[in-house]
Scaffold this active site. Sequence first.
Site, PDB file in Angstrom:
ATOM      1  N   HIS A 131       0.837  -1.210   0.000  1.00  0.00           N
ATOM      2  CA  HIS A 131       0.000   0.000   0.000  1.00  0.00           C
ATOM      3  C   HIS A 131       0.867   1.254   0.000  1.00  0.00           C
ATOM      4  O   HIS A 131       2.074   1.181   0.217  1.00  0.00           O
ATOM      5  CB  HIS A 131      -0.881   0.021   1.253  1.00  0.00           C
ATOM      6  CG  HIS A 131      -0.072   0.160   2.490  1.00  0.00           C
ATOM      7  ND1 HIS A 131       0.511  -0.912   3.128  1.00  0.00           N
ATOM      8  CD2 HIS A 131       0.315   1.253   3.187  1.00  0.00           C
ATOM      9  CE1 HIS A 131       1.191  -0.488   4.168  1.00  0.00           C
ATOM     10  NE2 HIS A 131       1.105   0.824   4.225  1.00  0.00           N
ATOM     11  N   HIS A 135       5.340   6.224  -1.140  1.00  0.00           N
ATOM     12  CA  HIS A 135       6.198   5.047  -1.292  1.00  0.00           C
ATOM     13  C   HIS A 135       5.412   3.778  -0.994  1.00  0.00           C
ATOM     14  O   HIS A 135       4.374   3.825  -0.321  1.00  0.00           O
ATOM     15  CB  HIS A 135       7.418   5.133  -0.374  1.00  0.00           C
ATOM     16  CG  HIS A 135       7.079   5.114   1.077  1.00  0.00           C
ATOM     17  ND1 HIS A 135       6.704   6.248   1.763  1.00  0.00           N
ATOM     18  CD2 HIS A 135       7.014   4.100   1.980  1.00  0.00           C
ATOM     19  CE1 HIS A 135       6.439   5.937   3.005  1.00  0.00           C
ATOM     20  NE2 HIS A 135       6.608   4.632   3.172  1.00  0.00           N
TER      21      HIS A 135
END
Length: 169
Positions: free
Chosen positions: A38, A120
């Site tokens: 995620h 990220h």
Amino acid sequence: MKRLFFALWPDQNTRQQCQQVIQSLPGQGKPVVANNLHVTLVFLGNIDQARQIAITKAANTIDIQPMRLIFNHLNFWKKPAVVCLVAEQVDPAVSNLVAQLSMSARQLGIELDDRPYKPHITLLRKAKSQVNIDFNPIHWQSNSFCLVESCSTTSGVEYRVIERWTMPD
Ligand code: 2AM
């Protein structure tokens, strides 16, 4: 109390591309399982029910824009000991969303990280060093964001989407 965070939740195709990058990494660290991959937007921490309801109401008012992400770099971050895919350019649609969610959280007295936001996807935890491999940048457009619970289970941490907000068609 629940341990909560807002996140972008990759579609299956993006998840598979991340997994391919993980598989091509030289053996070190602990790979994040495919279903847990995620992009954290805002980490909230331990939240009681009243605050969860309040932050959900605040999220309901957000006008979602399409968010284009190109994960084109692999970084090793020493302190959290992670290897992650990083989108070097932050789409303003993503930074606006992060700013709105952060403001709402702070208004509810939730303390947040002050560090500048970098989208990220963590691929390896307990990593020891930088990895240098060639990979095809991962392009992804997200039209939604989620409230996610971090749950400890006997087989490790599991992230469960508890609410999702999607851009209207
Ligand atoms: P990550 O996004 O770099 O992987 C749930 O713990 C998620 O929230 C993790 O994915 C974690 O890191 C992210 N996160 C961001 N800030 C955090 C913090 N201060 N403590 C724990 N997790 C945090």
